[in-house]
Design a protein around this motif. Structure first.
Motif: not given
Length: 156
Positions: A58-87
């Motif tokens: 909104k308002e410009k301050k003495e210290t000004d940043y230009q920011i580039k953000i690259n976001s990511s989301l990962n889902k990792v399987t921690l455990a599976k049941n005997l049928k091989g389904t993620e738990t």
């Protein structure tokens, strides 16, 4: 009876005047602004970050940043049941930042990451809603880290 009422009134006064305020309730503590914000990657994380960083545009301050953000989301399987389904799964949210301070030619690269392990439910609908809540919470934690980093970096 009178004693209980007195204790209740005193407790209410003590708790209401403890001086609690949210960390980010007022922007006056942050003496920086963001002139350019570029978001790439996961849209759910990006929406939350953009919504909360807009107050620094909104308002410009003495210290000004230009920011580039690259976001990511990962889902990792921690455990599976005997049928091989993620738990159990681990949701990992990461933001990679390229920060330029005061139109300087030097770009600083930094990364923040948060994760959360959850158990899978039988209902896909409940699972998706729960994961959305977790992703929202993780993106808020990443945003807090970013704001703290920018405010500390501003002191240098």
């Amino acid at each position: 009876m009178f004693r209980k009422i007195c204790i209740l009134i005193i407790s209410l006064f003590a708790l209401s005047s403890c001086g609690y305020t949210s960390i980010y309730s007022e922007q006056k503590y942050y003496d920086f602004s963001i002139s350019n914000l570029e978001l790439i990657g996961n849209s759910q994380i990006n929406k939350n970050i953009e919504k909360n960083l807009n107050r620094f545009k909104k308002e410009k301050k003495e210290t000004d940043y230009q920011i580039k953000i690259n976001s990511s989301l990962n889902k990792v399987t921690l455990a599976k049941n005997l049928k091989g389904t993620e738990t159990d799964i681990n949701i990992i949210a990461t933001i990679n930042l390229e920060i330029t301070k005061n139109n300087n030619q030097e770009t600083e690269k930094i990364s923040f990451s948060k994760d959360f392990a959850i158990k899978k439910t039988d209902s896909n609908y409940e699972q998706k809603n729960y994961e959305a809540i977790i992703i929202n919470d993780l993106s808020k934690l990443l945003l807090d880290q970013l704001i703290i980093y920018l405010s500390k970096n501003n002191d240098n």
